[in-house]
Design an enzyme around this catalytic site. Structure first.
Site, mmCIF file in Angstrom:
data_model
loop_
_atom_site.group_PDB
_atom_site.id
_atom_site.type_symbol
_atom_site.label_atom_id
_atom_site.label_comp_id
_atom_site.label_asym_id
_atom_site.label_seq_id
_atom_site.Cartn_x
_atom_site.Cartn_y
_atom_site.Cartn_z
ATOM 1 N N ASP A 45 72.766 -6.990 99.500
ATOM 2 C CA ASP A 45 72.729 -5.931 99.806
ATOM 3 C C ASP A 45 71.701 -4.908 97.581
ATOM 4 O O ASP A 45 71.737 -3.930 97.155
ATOM 5 C CB ASP A 45 72.840 -4.485 99.854
ATOM 6 N N SER A 46 72.781 -5.746 97.154
ATOM 7 C CA SER A 46 72.513 -4.866 95.622
ATOM 8 C C SER A 46 70.787 -5.486 95.205
ATOM 9 O O SER A 46 70.324 -4.492 94.609
ATOM 10 C CB SER A 46 72.594 -6.883 95.030
ATOM 11 N N ASP A 84 73.148 -9.088 104.536
ATOM 12 C CA ASP A 84 74.847 -7.823 104.355
ATOM 13 C C ASP A 84 74.097 -6.897 104.941
ATOM 14 O O ASP A 84 72.866 -6.675 104.783
ATOM 15 C CB ASP A 84 74.214 -7.397 102.427
ATOM 16 N N LYS A 113 77.031 -10.313 106.457
ATOM 17 C CA LYS A 113 78.428 -10.041 106.018
ATOM 18 C C LYS A 113 78.486 -8.979 105.611
ATOM 19 O O LYS A 113 78.091 -7.198 105.294
ATOM 20 C CB LYS A 113 77.735 -10.184 103.918
ATOM 21 N N GLU A 115 81.434 -5.213 103.704
ATOM 22 C CA GLU A 115 82.357 -4.702 102.758
ATOM 23 C C GLU A 115 83.733 -4.042 103.720
ATOM 24 O O GLU A 115 83.224 -3.362 104.277
ATOM 25 C CB GLU A 115 81.673 -4.144 101.796
ATOM 26 N N GLU A 182 85.343 -10.234 95.425
ATOM 27 C CA GLU A 182 84.645 -9.833 94.003
ATOM 28 C C GLU A 182 85.348 -8.880 93.613
ATOM 29 O O GLU A 182 86.157 -8.706 93.783
ATOM 30 C CB GLU A 182 83.643 -8.726 94.684
HETATM 31 O O1 KIV Z 1 74.845 -7.404 97.749
HETATM 32 C C1 KIV Z 1 75.037 -8.695 97.288
HETATM 33 O O2 KIV Z 1 74.558 -9.528 96.034
HETATM 34 C C2 KIV Z 1 76.804 -8.513 97.282
HETATM 35 C C3 KIV Z 1 77.106 -10.233 96.202
HETATM 36 C C4 KIV Z 1 76.926 -9.747 94.894
HETATM 37 C C5 KIV Z 1 77.617 -10.939 97.100
HETATM 38 O O3 KIV Z 1 77.273 -8.683 97.980
#
Ligand code: KIV
Length: 265
Positions: A45-46, A84, A113, A115, A182
């Site tokens: 989600d970056s 994510d 994934k 958080e 992280e």
């Molecule tokens: O959103 C993302 O790219 C991430 C990584 C930096 C671990 O969660």
């Protein structure tokens, strides 16, 4: 060609082979990542920051993530694709979390994934019970940036370090197949890695993890709005792009482009 499976991914830890993970958000970079021999892609989600230009990841939606997941998953030939789960897609209830996670598998991802620590243990447990592989993410969790007051190293004090270690253990017990660590001190990441039998993937967590992950645009030197200490730019593509575009403009303006070589008779 077969995709890397989760058991194969996990075997790296037993075999002492480091795992290399990178983010990708589209077909072009998925192809480049695979040509370079990498086999684990995170649709992070970056993308809210590096693709959409936002200052954090909070406005990224399920629709955004599913769109980018499809682009990556349709292109990947052998990579394990992990997506994510965006903010608010798993926080409200276990039921919503499972339904949303399942949509990523329908879009072509092999795993999701999410958080968080103790607050997501029941989500991880429910997802894995229904066959949805989950990667945890503890330490600095960008979706909680408003609570943590910024992108800061977590787990420096003993109490906080113990809390993160406990969260890691509980996520493993709930069925997470791997864990992103992280922005935590290297010594804490090492301790967590030794304490778990699932692989740890570090970002700003030092050498003691079972693998590393970086945001693609950071490692290519494309995104420089904000460059954390843990980023190593392996290329300088923004500088190359700026130079190319400047030259293109100059050559169009002075009539050097197109030349005969780029023209039809
Ligand atoms: O959103 C993302 O790219 C991430 C990584 C930096 C671990 O969660």
């Amino acid at each position: 060609m077969a995709h890397l499976t989760i058991p194969e991914f996990q075997q790296h830890k037993q075999q002492g082979k480091k795992l290399t993970v990178v983010t990708a958000y589209d077909a072009l970079f998925t192809r480049i990542v695979e040509q370079a021999g990498l086999e684990v892609i995170l649709v992070g989600d970056s993308l809210g920051m590096v693709v959409q230009g936002k200052t954090n990841t909070l406005s990224v939606t399920m629709e955004d993530m599913l769109y980018h997941t499809r682009l990556v998953a349709q292109t990947a030939q052998r990579s394990l694709v992990i997506s994510d789960m965006p903010f608010l897609s798993y926080q409200v209830s276990v039921q919503e979390a499972v339904r949303n996670a399942g949509q990523f598998l329908q879009a072509g991802a092999a795993a999701v994934k999410l958080e968080g620590g103790l607050s997501v243990v029941d989500r991880v447990e429910a997802m894995t019970r229904f066959g949805i592989p989950v990667m945890g993410h503890v330490g600095m969790t960008p979706q909680s940036v408003n609570q943590s007051g910024g992108y800061r190293v977590q787990g420096k004090g003993q109490k906080e370090a113990e809390k993160i270690l406990q969260e890691a253990k509980e996520l493993e017990a709930a069925g997470a197949f791997a864990l992103v660590l992280e922005c935590v001190p290297s010594s804490l990441a090492h301790t967590i890695t030794q304490a778990l039998s699932i692989p740890t993937i570090g970002i700003g967590a030092g050498q003691g993890c079972d693998g590393q992950v970086l945001v693609l645009y950071d490692l290519l030197g494309l995104f420089d709005d904000f460059v954390p200490k843990f980023v190593k730019p392996y290329a300088h593509l923004k500088a190359d792009a700026l130079q190319a575009l400047t030259r293109y403009k100059e050559e169009v303006e002075c009539g050097k482009f197109p030349s005969d070589a780029e023209s039809y008779n």
